[in-house]
Design a protein around this motif. Structure first.
Motif, PDB file in Angstrom:
ATOM      1  N   LYS A 224      -3.615   2.706 -11.572  1.00 28.77           N
ATOM      2  CA  LYS A 224      -2.564   3.383 -12.336  1.00 28.77           C
ATOM      3  C   LYS A 224      -1.399   3.888 -11.498  1.00 28.77           C
ATOM      4  CE  LYS A 224      -5.366   5.059 -16.187  1.00 28.77           C
ATOM      5  NZ  LYS A 224      -6.733   4.814 -15.675  1.00 28.77           N
ATOM      6  N   THR A 225      -1.704   4.400 -10.299  1.00 32.70           N
ATOM      7  CA  THR A 225      -0.618   4.938  -9.472  1.00 32.70           C
ATOM      8  C   THR A 225      -0.710   4.351  -8.074  1.00 32.70           C
ATOM      9  OG1 THR A 225      -1.914   6.836  -8.704  1.00 32.70           O
ATOM     10  CG2 THR A 225      -0.605   7.144 -10.713  1.00 32.70           C
ATOM     11  N   LEU A 226       0.437   4.285  -7.406  1.00 32.24           N
ATOM     12  CA  LEU A 226       0.403   3.777  -6.039  1.00 32.24           C
ATOM     13  C   LEU A 226       1.432   4.453  -5.169  1.00 32.24           C
ATOM     14  CD1 LEU A 226       2.878   1.577  -5.378  1.00 32.24           C
ATOM     15  CD2 LEU A 226       1.503   0.116  -6.795  1.00 32.24           C
ATOM     16  N   ARG A 227       1.220   4.355  -3.856  1.00 29.62           N
ATOM     17  CA  ARG A 227       2.171   4.843  -2.863  1.00 29.62           C
ATOM     18  C   ARG A 227       2.129   3.895  -1.669  1.00 29.62           C
ATOM     19  NH1 ARG A 227      -0.399  10.158   0.118  1.00 29.62           N
ATOM     20  NH2 ARG A 227      -2.250   9.135   0.960  1.00 29.62           N
ATOM     21  N   ALA A 228       3.239   3.841  -0.917  1.00 29.41           N
ATOM     22  CA  ALA A 228       3.317   2.892   0.199  1.00 29.41           C
ATOM     23  C   ALA A 228       4.247   3.426   1.275  1.00 29.41           C
ATOM     24  CB  ALA A 228       3.843   1.544  -0.300  1.00 29.41           C
ATOM     25  N   THR A 229       3.963   3.044   2.516  1.00 23.87           N
ATOM     26  CA  THR A 229       4.863   3.413   3.612  1.00 23.87           C
ATOM     27  C   THR A 229       4.723   2.413   4.758  1.00 23.87           C
ATOM     28  OG1 THR A 229       5.640   5.250   4.990  1.00 23.87           O
ATOM     29  CG2 THR A 229       3.253   4.971   4.832  1.00 23.87           C
ATOM     30  N   ALA A 230       5.692   2.431   5.680  1.00 22.63           N
ATOM     31  CA  ALA A 230       5.642   1.515   6.834  1.00 22.63           C
ATOM     32  C   ALA A 230       6.300   2.144   8.051  1.00 22.63           C
ATOM     33  CB  ALA A 230       6.352   0.210   6.489  1.00 22.63           C
ATOM     34  N   LYS A 231       5.875   1.683   9.231  1.00 27.41           N
ATOM     35  CA  LYS A 231       6.526   2.072  10.489  1.00 27.41           C
ATOM     36  C   LYS A 231       6.873   0.789  11.224  1.00 27.41           C
ATOM     37  CE  LYS A 231       4.477   6.473  11.681  1.00 27.41           C
ATOM     38  NZ  LYS A 231       3.124   6.944  11.943  1.00 27.41           N
ATOM     39  N   TRP A 232       8.028   0.773  11.846  1.00 25.88           N
ATOM     40  CA  TRP A 232       8.428  -0.451  12.546  1.00 25.88           C
ATOM     41  C   TRP A 232       9.185  -0.095  13.820  1.00 25.88           C
ATOM     42  CZ3 TRP A 232      10.281   1.469   8.009  1.00 25.88           C
ATOM     43  CH2 TRP A 232      11.612   1.891   7.990  1.00 25.88           C
ATOM     44  N   SER A 233       9.281  -1.084  14.725  1.00 25.27           N
ATOM     45  CA  SER A 233      10.026  -0.854  15.961  1.00 25.27           C
ATOM     46  C   SER A 233      11.489  -1.224  15.750  1.00 25.27           C
ATOM     47  CB  SER A 233       9.422  -1.685  17.095  1.00 25.27           C
ATOM     48  OG  SER A 233       9.534  -3.049  16.773  1.00 25.27           O
TER      49      SER A 233
ATOM     50  N   ALA B 220      10.876   0.467 -11.096  1.00 26.92           N
ATOM     51  CA  ALA B 220      11.114   1.886 -10.777  1.00 26.92           C
ATOM     52  C   ALA B 220      10.235   2.355  -9.617  1.00 26.92           C
ATOM     53  CB  ALA B 220      10.853   2.739 -12.015  1.00 26.92           C
ATOM     54  N   THR B 221       8.973   1.900  -9.626  1.00 29.81           N
ATOM     55  CA  THR B 221       8.038   2.282  -8.562  1.00 29.81           C
ATOM     56  C   THR B 221       8.533   1.765  -7.217  1.00 29.81           C
ATOM     57  OG1 THR B 221       6.267   2.114 -10.161  1.00 29.81           O
ATOM     58  CG2 THR B 221       5.609   2.111  -7.857  1.00 29.81           C
ATOM     59  N   TRP B 222       9.023   0.561  -7.230  1.00 29.70           N
ATOM     60  CA  TRP B 222       9.554  -0.085  -6.025  1.00 29.70           C
ATOM     61  C   TRP B 222      10.815   0.631  -5.543  1.00 29.70           C
ATOM     62  CZ3 TRP B 222       8.788  -2.119  -1.769  1.00 29.70           C
ATOM     63  CH2 TRP B 222       9.589  -3.074  -1.158  1.00 29.70           C
ATOM     64  N   GLU B 223      11.642   1.063  -6.483  1.00 27.66           N
ATOM     65  CA  GLU B 223      12.851   1.805  -6.135  1.00 27.66           C
ATOM     66  C   GLU B 223      12.467   3.115  -5.425  1.00 27.66           C
ATOM     67  OE1 GLU B 223      15.493   2.218  -9.525  1.00 27.66           O
ATOM     68  OE2 GLU B 223      16.502   3.870  -8.484  1.00 27.66           O
ATOM     69  N   THR B 224      11.454   3.782  -5.963  1.00 28.77           N
ATOM     70  CA  THR B 224      10.994   5.043  -5.363  1.00 28.77           C
ATOM     71  C   THR B 224      10.474   4.815  -3.949  1.00 28.77           C
ATOM     72  OG1 THR B 224      10.394   5.801  -7.554  1.00 28.77           O
ATOM     73  CG2 THR B 224       9.464   7.033  -5.716  1.00 28.77           C
ATOM     74  N   ILE B 225       9.695   3.754  -3.759  1.00 29.23           N
ATOM     75  CA  ILE B 225       9.161   3.459  -2.420  1.00 29.23           C
ATOM     76  C   ILE B 225      10.317   3.223  -1.437  1.00 29.23           C
ATOM     77  CG2 ILE B 225       7.904   1.723  -1.050  1.00 29.23           C
ATOM     78  CD1 ILE B 225       6.070   1.370  -3.557  1.00 29.23           C
ATOM     79  N   GLN B 226      11.327   2.482  -1.875  1.00 28.80           N
ATOM     80  CA  GLN B 226      12.445   2.163  -0.976  1.00 28.80           C
ATOM     81  C   GLN B 226      13.320   3.363  -0.658  1.00 28.80           C
ATOM     82  OE1 GLN B 226      14.360  -1.923  -1.616  1.00 28.80           O
ATOM     83  NE2 GLN B 226      13.450  -1.438  -3.596  1.00 28.80           N
TER      84      GLN B 226
END
Ligand SMILES: [Zn+2]
Length: 288
Positions: free
Chosen positions: A88-97, A28-34
């Motif tokens: 307990k909690t995490l967040r993630a983001t990315a930038k790409w060309s 679920a966490t991965w789904e939210t990140i995507q």
């Protein structure tokens, strides 16, 4: 409602060997990140692996605080950030060309820097270590980082697809007379894991598949979930740090300053009145 039941870290130890391990699985966490970004496949798999790695490393912290993994590259991926709070909690983001969609994973990492930052909640100092990625995978870059900075032999196995992020990590415990032998034997067993097994098996089945010749003790699951730590206050201090001139030049172009959180997509809207008040109150607090 997403089922966050299946998102967890799980520690395991070998009763008769000086090796410890950690397992992570996120759905679920991965789904939210995507959901936040339309990741090209190679970027998605890179940020997935980095998310698994950050969760696993955070499990080794013995105090409350934040662990951040940040990759800055000159190739197709420009930036990746994963933050884990208190295991307990995490967040993630990315930038790409734009060409990130066509490149393969190796060229994505051909040049860049991976920084590991640990910020304790207490007043203790922030710690930061840096490793060059140098054509390595995230797992390999982190293994050489752990070897250099912590002097602890560590191995990572990280996988992700669009449904799931999975990772295992093994660490050699200092001490014991047989620890070198244990380490060689157990990492050789772990080395037989396939991408398919990592992504399709559940934790205990996977550990049994790999280590059934060993005595493994598996601890309780520790739940992990997505949570963003952005707030009005944090966005305000970011605007203050940009300086009056720059913020006002944005205000001149538009009627308001609109900031979108890179991690969760939440929008923060500041009117001209709000900006005036913000800078006025900062002058006040500076002179106090
Ligand atoms: Zn946010």
């Amino acid at each position: 409602m997403k089922n966050t039941q299946d998102d967890f870290l799980r520690r395991f130890i070998f009763d008769k060997a000086d090796v410890r391990g950690e397992y992570v699985s996120l759905r679920a966490t991965w789904e939210t990140i995507q959901e936040r970004r339309n990741y090209p496949p190679h970027v998605r798999s890179a940020i997935g692996e980095m998310t698994a790695a950050a969760a696993l490393i955070s499990a080794t912290l013995k105090f409350e605080g934040t662990l951040e993994l940040q990759f800055k590259g000159t190739g197709a991926i420009q930036l990746m950030v994963v933050e884990v709070r208190n295991r307990k909690t995490l967040r993630a983001t990315a930038k790409w060309s734009k060409d990130a969609g066509t490149n393969d994973q190796t060229t994505i990492f051909e040049s860049g820097i991976l920084a590991v930052t640990i910020k304790p909640d207490s007043d203790a100092n922030t710690f930061q270590g840096i490793v060059e990625t140098d054509n390595k995978s995230i797992a390999q870059a982190l293994e050489s980082y752990m070897e250099k900075s912590e002097q602890i032999a560590t191995r990572f196995w990280l996988e992700s697809n669009n449904q799931r992020v999975v990772g295992i990590f093994l660490q050699k415990l200092p001490g014991g007379a047989t620890s070198e032998e244990d380490w060689t034997r157990i990492t050789a067993l772990a080395e037989t894991v396939t991408q398919r097994e990592l992504l399709s098996l559940e934790c205990t089945d996977l550990l049994f598949r790999l280590f059934n010749e060993e005595t493994v003790r598996v601890f309780d699951k520790e739940k992990l979930s997505f949570e963003c730590t952005c707030s009005d206050q944090k966005i305000s201090s970011m605007l203050l740090s940009m300086g009056r001139e720059e913020v006002w030049s944005i205000l001149k172009e538009r009627s308001s300053v609109d900031v979108t959180c890179e991690f969760c997509g939440k929008e923060y809207l500041f009117s001209e009145q709000g900006i005036t008040k913000l800078f006025a109150s900062s002058v006040e607090s500076n002179t106090n």
